[in-house]
Scaffold this active site. Sequence first.
Site, mmCIF file in Angstrom:
data_model
loop_
_atom_site.group_PDB
_atom_site.id
_atom_site.type_symbol
_atom_site.label_atom_id
_atom_site.label_comp_id
_atom_site.label_asym_id
_atom_site.label_seq_id
_atom_site.Cartn_x
_atom_site.Cartn_y
_atom_site.Cartn_z
ATOM 1 N N LYS A 175 0.852 -1.181 0.000
ATOM 2 C CA LYS A 175 0.000 0.000 0.000
ATOM 3 C C LYS A 175 0.894 1.238 0.000
ATOM 4 O O LYS A 175 1.698 1.425 0.909
ATOM 5 C CB LYS A 175 -0.912 0.025 1.225
ATOM 6 C CG LYS A 175 -1.781 1.279 1.286
ATOM 7 C CD LYS A 175 -2.449 1.444 2.638
ATOM 8 C CE LYS A 175 -3.106 2.816 2.738
ATOM 9 N NZ LYS A 175 -3.590 3.114 4.095
ATOM 10 N N GLY A 236 -7.677 9.507 10.205
ATOM 11 C CA GLY A 236 -7.900 9.577 11.645
ATOM 12 C C GLY A 236 -8.929 10.587 12.096
ATOM 13 O O GLY A 236 -9.135 10.770 13.299
ATOM 14 N N GLY A 263 -10.625 8.172 7.265
ATOM 15 C CA GLY A 263 -11.702 9.082 7.623
ATOM 16 C C GLY A 263 -12.965 8.446 8.146
ATOM 17 O O GLY A 263 -13.857 9.143 8.629
ATOM 18 N N ASN A 284 -8.861 1.755 10.463
ATOM 19 C CA ASN A 284 -7.892 1.601 11.536
ATOM 20 C C ASN A 284 -8.334 2.375 12.778
ATOM 21 O O ASN A 284 -8.783 1.808 13.769
ATOM 22 C CB ASN A 284 -6.511 2.041 11.082
ATOM 23 C CG ASN A 284 -5.419 1.759 12.112
ATOM 24 O OD1 ASN A 284 -4.260 2.074 11.906
ATOM 25 N ND2 ASN A 284 -5.742 1.151 13.236
ATOM 26 N N THR A 285 -8.235 3.700 12.719
ATOM 27 C CA THR A 285 -8.488 4.517 13.906
ATOM 28 C C THR A 285 -9.884 4.306 14.473
ATOM 29 O O THR A 285 -10.066 4.261 15.699
ATOM 30 C CB THR A 285 -8.288 6.005 13.568
ATOM 31 O OG1 THR A 285 -6.984 6.191 13.020
ATOM 32 C CG2 THR A 285 -8.421 6.868 14.807
#
Length: 332
Positions: A175, A236, A263, A284-285
């Site tokens: 990535k 994030g 996002g 992720n976040t």
Amino acid sequence: MGLRLSLNGEAREFDEPLTVDGLLRQLNLDPAKVAVERNLEIVPRSTYGAASLASGDRLEIVQFIGGGNAPAATPIVDEPFVVAGRTLKSRLIIGTGKYKDYAENAAALEASGAEMVTVAVRRVNLMDAGAPKLIDFIDPKKFIYLPNTAGCFTAEDALRTLRLAREAGGWSLVKLEVLGDKKTLYPDMIETLRATEVLIKEGFQVMVYCSDDPLLAKRLEDMGAAAIMPLAAPIGSGLGIQNRVNIRLIIEQAKVPVIVDAGVGTASDAAIAMELGCDGMIVNTAIAEAKNPVLMARAMNQAVQAGRNAYLAGRMPKKLYADPSSPLSGLI
């Protein structure tokens, strides 16, 4: 002269004598499945056999129906999720940053159902070589590692990072993200394009984090990117999909997977992205910083599946005014 009746507003003529039961049977209607009103009065079903009809009677015969007739629609085919020749059962990819420890990360991964995880490449802590390592908790033989270039702000830094990643584990599916500034973490598309070109020439299969610009997304695909990964909002931020129109335009023109990256804040954001027709999601976040990361990972898994099913089902069109769910034809 025959028996003249008004049936559901239409004049009809029958032979006399005739009961309600006899009428229904002539009309091939099951008396147990309809209701009859004669001259604005309900005819009890128990009296159908004895209720004689007379000329001039006005009858309404009704039944239950399930709404109106929808126009035939072309179904959307559920294509498998294939990235660079790898067929994935889950359309959710999760990250490995911001968790309190590797154990929590591994538990969230299991709950998410994801088969692919993004991993950053960082220097080994030579002063604590025995410290816990990601590989001890998330087995690269069980899950697909996707090395990324998080934190890289130049094409050169990204290239160094991914070359080291390939050397460390033989990974060629990577990535790429080349950031423009530390405040927004938006991609620097000029550097991204430059790095993409070099990586593809060196035999990498490149999934590219990019802006939600349809023209640049098409440029990346034409260069040979394995997947297009437009941001939903700043990394994030948890703001969710900010530009649905552009995401949809990217999806419509793409012949490679479109995976929304960055996002997403909660499960409904993931569902929206999938309803737009995205092939997959990276989260992720939103999972790692949830009060209960494992539960949020499970919610993301369900949201991605629900959003995909909604996309395949084909949502109803949006309208400015009300539209009754039951047809007006046949109204009493």
